[in-house]
Design an enzyme around this catalytic site. Sequence first.
Site, PDB file in Angstrom:
ATOM      1  N   GLU A  70      15.148   0.353  -5.929  1.00  0.00           N
ATOM      2  CA  GLU A  70      14.337   1.475  -5.993  1.00  0.00           C
ATOM      3  C   GLU A  70      13.635   1.471  -4.466  1.00  0.00           C
ATOM      4  O   GLU A  70      12.978   2.529  -4.090  1.00  0.00           O
ATOM      5  CB  GLU A  70      13.244   1.224  -7.015  1.00  0.00           C
ATOM      6  CG  GLU A  70      13.675   1.313  -8.332  1.00  0.00           C
ATOM      7  CD  GLU A  70      14.539   0.184  -8.904  1.00  0.00           C
ATOM      8  OE1 GLU A  70      14.801  -0.590  -8.262  1.00  0.00           O
ATOM      9  OE2 GLU A  70      14.962   0.268 -10.124  1.00  0.00           O
ATOM     10  N   PHE A 132       8.982  -4.130 -24.015  1.00  0.00           N
ATOM     11  CA  PHE A 132       9.986  -4.505 -22.902  1.00  0.00           C
ATOM     12  C   PHE A 132       9.992  -3.545 -21.884  1.00  0.00           C
ATOM     13  O   PHE A 132       9.898  -2.331 -22.076  1.00  0.00           O
ATOM     14  CB  PHE A 132      11.447  -4.483 -23.602  1.00  0.00           C
ATOM     15  CG  PHE A 132      12.364  -4.655 -22.820  1.00  0.00           C
ATOM     16  CD1 PHE A 132      12.657  -5.982 -22.180  1.00  0.00           C
ATOM     17  CD2 PHE A 132      13.261  -3.844 -22.463  1.00  0.00           C
ATOM     18  CE1 PHE A 132      13.678  -6.294 -21.220  1.00  0.00           C
ATOM     19  CE2 PHE A 132      14.407  -3.957 -21.475  1.00  0.00           C
ATOM     20  CZ  PHE A 132      14.411  -5.218 -20.998  1.00  0.00           C
ATOM     21  N   GLN A 133       9.897  -4.204 -20.497  1.00  0.00           N
ATOM     22  CA  GLN A 133       9.902  -3.406 -19.462  1.00  0.00           C
ATOM     23  C   GLN A 133       8.711  -2.598 -19.185  1.00  0.00           C
ATOM     24  O   GLN A 133       8.839  -1.409 -18.655  1.00  0.00           O
ATOM     25  CB  GLN A 133      11.226  -2.483 -19.214  1.00  0.00           C
ATOM     26  CG  GLN A 133      12.292  -3.485 -18.965  1.00  0.00           C
ATOM     27  CD  GLN A 133      13.605  -2.791 -18.340  1.00  0.00           C
ATOM     28  OE1 GLN A 133      13.738  -1.497 -18.637  1.00  0.00           O
ATOM     29  NE2 GLN A 133      14.320  -3.446 -17.567  1.00  0.00           N
ATOM     30  N   LYS A 182       8.617   7.295 -22.449  1.00  0.00           N
ATOM     31  CA  LYS A 182      10.046   7.998 -22.708  1.00  0.00           C
ATOM     32  C   LYS A 182       9.917   8.885 -23.772  1.00  0.00           C
ATOM     33  O   LYS A 182      10.684   9.791 -23.683  1.00  0.00           O
ATOM     34  CB  LYS A 182      10.822   6.196 -23.292  1.00  0.00           C
ATOM     35  CG  LYS A 182      12.002   6.800 -23.585  1.00  0.00           C
ATOM     36  CD  LYS A 182      12.791   5.504 -23.801  1.00  0.00           C
ATOM     37  CE  LYS A 182      14.418   5.984 -23.905  1.00  0.00           C
ATOM     38  NZ  LYS A 182      15.215   4.626 -24.312  1.00  0.00           N
ATOM     39  N   MET A 491       9.355 -10.343  16.453  1.00  0.00           N
ATOM     40  CA  MET A 491       7.821 -10.149  17.048  1.00  0.00           C
ATOM     41  C   MET A 491       6.966 -11.378  16.526  1.00  0.00           C
ATOM     42  O   MET A 491       6.134 -11.738  17.299  1.00  0.00           O
ATOM     43  CB  MET A 491       7.523  -8.784  16.120  1.00  0.00           C
ATOM     44  CG  MET A 491       5.938  -8.483  16.444  1.00  0.00           C
ATOM     45  SD  MET A 491       5.735  -8.222  18.261  1.00  0.00           S
ATOM     46  CE  MET A 491       5.905  -6.371  18.370  1.00  0.00           C
TER      47      MET A 491
HETATM   48  C1  LIG Z   1       7.964  -6.790   4.583  1.00  0.00           C
HETATM   49  C2  LIG Z   1       7.456  -7.424   5.726  1.00  0.00           C
HETATM   50  N1  LIG Z   1       7.242  -8.655   5.640  1.00  0.00           N
HETATM   51  C3  LIG Z   1       6.960  -9.269   6.972  1.00  0.00           C
HETATM   52  C4  LIG Z   1       6.637  -8.715   7.946  1.00  0.00           C
HETATM   53  C5  LIG Z   1       5.976  -9.416   9.114  1.00  0.00           C
HETATM   54  N2  LIG Z   1       6.696  -9.174  10.232  1.00  0.00           N
HETATM   55  C6  LIG Z   1       6.423  -7.966  11.375  1.00  0.00           C
HETATM   56  S1  LIG Z   1       7.585  -8.213  12.489  1.00  0.00           S
HETATM   57  C7  LIG Z   1       8.434  -9.495  12.018  1.00  0.00           C
HETATM   58  C8  LIG Z   1       9.846  -9.752  12.453  1.00  0.00           C
HETATM   59  C9  LIG Z   1      10.879  -8.752  12.418  1.00  0.00           C
HETATM   60  O1  LIG Z   1      12.019  -9.481  13.116  1.00  0.00           O
HETATM   61  P1  LIG Z   1      13.415  -8.332  13.023  1.00  0.00           P
HETATM   62  O2  LIG Z   1      13.632  -7.264  11.933  1.00  0.00           O
HETATM   63  O3  LIG Z   1      14.499  -9.315  13.327  1.00  0.00           O
HETATM   64  O4  LIG Z   1      12.931  -7.457  14.316  1.00  0.00           O
HETATM   65  P2  LIG Z   1      12.765  -7.998  15.734  1.00  0.00           P
HETATM   66  O5  LIG Z   1      11.303  -8.250  15.795  1.00  0.00           O
HETATM   67  O6  LIG Z   1      13.369  -9.076  16.036  1.00  0.00           O
HETATM   68  O7  LIG Z   1      12.878  -6.697  16.600  1.00  0.00           O
HETATM   69  C10 LIG Z   1       8.024  -9.629  10.769  1.00  0.00           C
HETATM   70  C11 LIG Z   1       8.616 -10.640  10.096  1.00  0.00           C
HETATM   71  C12 LIG Z   1       6.649  -7.169   7.795  1.00  0.00           C
HETATM   72  N3  LIG Z   1       6.039  -6.419   8.516  1.00  0.00           N
HETATM   73  N4  LIG Z   1       7.031  -6.521   6.444  1.00  0.00           N
END
Ligand SMILES: Cc1ncc(C[n+]2csc(CCOP(=O)(O)OP(=O)(O)O)c2C)c(N)n1
Lengths: 580, 163
Positions: A70, A132-133, A182, A491
Amino acid sequence: MNVQTTEKSKEQLRAELLKPDVITGSEILLRSLLLEGVDCVFGYPGGAVLYIYDAMHGNPDFNHLLTRHEQGAIHAADGYARSTGKVGVCIATSGPGATNLVTGIATAYMDSVPLVVITGNVATTVIGTDAFQEADITGITMPITKHSYLVRDVKDLPRVIKEAFHIANTGRKGPVLIDIPKDVSNATCEFHYPETVNIRGYNPTVMPNKLQVEKMLEAIAESERPVIIAGGGVVAADASAELLEFVEKTRIPVTTTLLGLGGFPSSHELWMGMPGMHGTYAANMALQSCDLLISIGARFDDRVTMKVKGFAPQAKKIVHIDVDPAEIGKIIETAIPCVGDVKNVLQLANQKAKPAKSEAWIETVKENVKNKPLRYKDSDTELKPQYVIEMINETTRGEAIVTTDVGQHQMWAAQYYKFNHPRSMITSGGLGTMGFGFPSAIGAQMAHPDRTVVSINGDGGMQMCSQELAVCAINNIPVKIVVINNQVLGMVRQWQEIIYDNRYSHIDLAGSPDFVKLAEAYGVKGLRATNKEEAHKVWREALDTPGPVLVEFVVRKGENVYPMVTQGSTLDEMIMGDSE
Amino acid sequence: MSIQRHTVSVLVNNQPGVLQRVSGLFGRRGFNIDSITVGESEEPGLSRMVIVTTGDDKTLEQVSKQLYKLIDVIKVVDLSSNPMVARELALIKVNAEPSARPEILGVVETFRAAVVDIGPSSLIVQVVGDSDKIDAMVELLKPYGIRELSRTGVTAMIRGSVK
Ligand SMILES: Cc1ncc(C[n+]2csc(CCOP(=O)(O)OP(=O)(O)O)c2C)c(N)n1
């Protein structure tokens, strides 16, 4: 690709749809969606929406795309909406289906994206019994929807759908949820689709106050160092042409926020790049030394202002143009508020706009743009992520629709891809949702079958919705899926390096799949590059391949995004890093 | 800017969930609710909420703007910027052995409150007035031992013909 292949003329279809037949709630939903001009719906079935899915069966006019999660469905609907300006629609079942949408709803809410989100619910007779659900999805999503409906009577359904589309796509846009029990989707009544809506508590101010606009024009005429900060509101209001005219008439340098990218052509002499945490030197310095700041459809997000107390310290006046009155004064005190649709405000302003006294200032700005461009240390032994983005930019001539996930690659895409058209940058700005990049590209590609859609992802985020590769394969959706693989949560690594003293805690993505094989396992072509030469070769191959392709670029692990302003600093306290 | 008490009147569609929408908005935006009352309004289908909140003028402005964003909110008025009548009702069950009753009744009379129930060792006192009056009444009854206290929260209106 699953393009609609109906032979019927639009009028014929409309007349058929509007017939006052006695039909079920499910059929009402389908007819209403078609009447709203929805040409592709993304969804996932389940018990509570089975009547709805049954009604779809054999309906040649209704185009539904089955995603594999989803979350994929709602991000796809979001990408569809952002790339077209139309309302995106997704459908999920009750309980877990509905809760799987929550991240996507919040993503759309933060970035003011018009969505109509349809969820099924358990029958009205058992609502509230922990059936349920069952999940109270209207309750769960109240803080992240513009509005929501729990439909208890099938007779309300046509009005509710009409209202939902209206609310989603007017004023400050946003997601609207319709929860359909539903038994309501199976109950019948005579179908009458309303022509108009009348919602007493909802009258967004779209026409600006003339006096305020004149005050703005006076302030401009007096100013010597004006700056425009243009945000997602420019794109949402389809006001790019008006902004361009406004800038040319007033001679004010422009910075576009992450969501505003493409809202103003990056090739323009008065464009300074993006502001904020990873903004350009020119944009950030201009904000810090301007005497007049005009925000157009931008909301002073903290990633843009950084330390609010030290933001735009020399601005004698701040003008804030926004369709949402609640944004005015929320973060920054505003001298001249202009509440209204950005397009209307700019159209009015353009009638009388005169230049600011900005020519000397423009020279300073241009010098900064020229002398402090975005820069990185290139390498001939390692592939640099910035280099990859530049290559993508050159080969697509800035004409692609680019979707990104969240992280370093997102910032590099924002910095090094040169957006010249609105709705060509699709990214989760407000919520920063990993997992958004790839499925949103599916939605954008469904809406634009003939355009090049490039989805730029990190190796982390790619794994949050990679199951949607199946959707690309099955439906031959030709998205070019880019994975910038730096083997870490880049990041986060950067923050841990700079702010947490190199204490690298849980960022190692060892155990990631072989992305090429992962793509192939779904029947999608997979390619990999580890150096410049391979990069050019496989990327060319990807662009020349008619269907979906995943391209993995293995890049240097320790690369950082610069410039960077750390939290608690002001915009002129930029760490220039390698870019110096 | 000074922190003040504000009494805000909110006219809303009488829809299921509307109280949740309004109170939820206060919660997640970090606005305080001192009291909230809801009931029917003069117009069928619409309810009126009266919310007492504390904050500076800027907060109040945000409260009002954010409330207006809710589709079910029709009108928001800051009553406290006008001459207004604010009333609250409290029921106070106080320990009252027969020997203590005359004294308590004295307090009740002075406050133009009423005794609405008498038990073997307790009384229920009903008091209506502005919140300060009710605070005062509660203070005076405390020494006797308050067993139960239930306050309605403030409902309010602007005086005269100001709308
Ligand atoms: C759903 C979610 N979980 C955690 C984060 C925190 N977060 C921001 S950037 C990042 C790292 C992303 O790593 P990657 O996808 O390898 O991309 P890169 O920064 O290496 O380009 C994280 C964990 C987020 N933004 N979204």
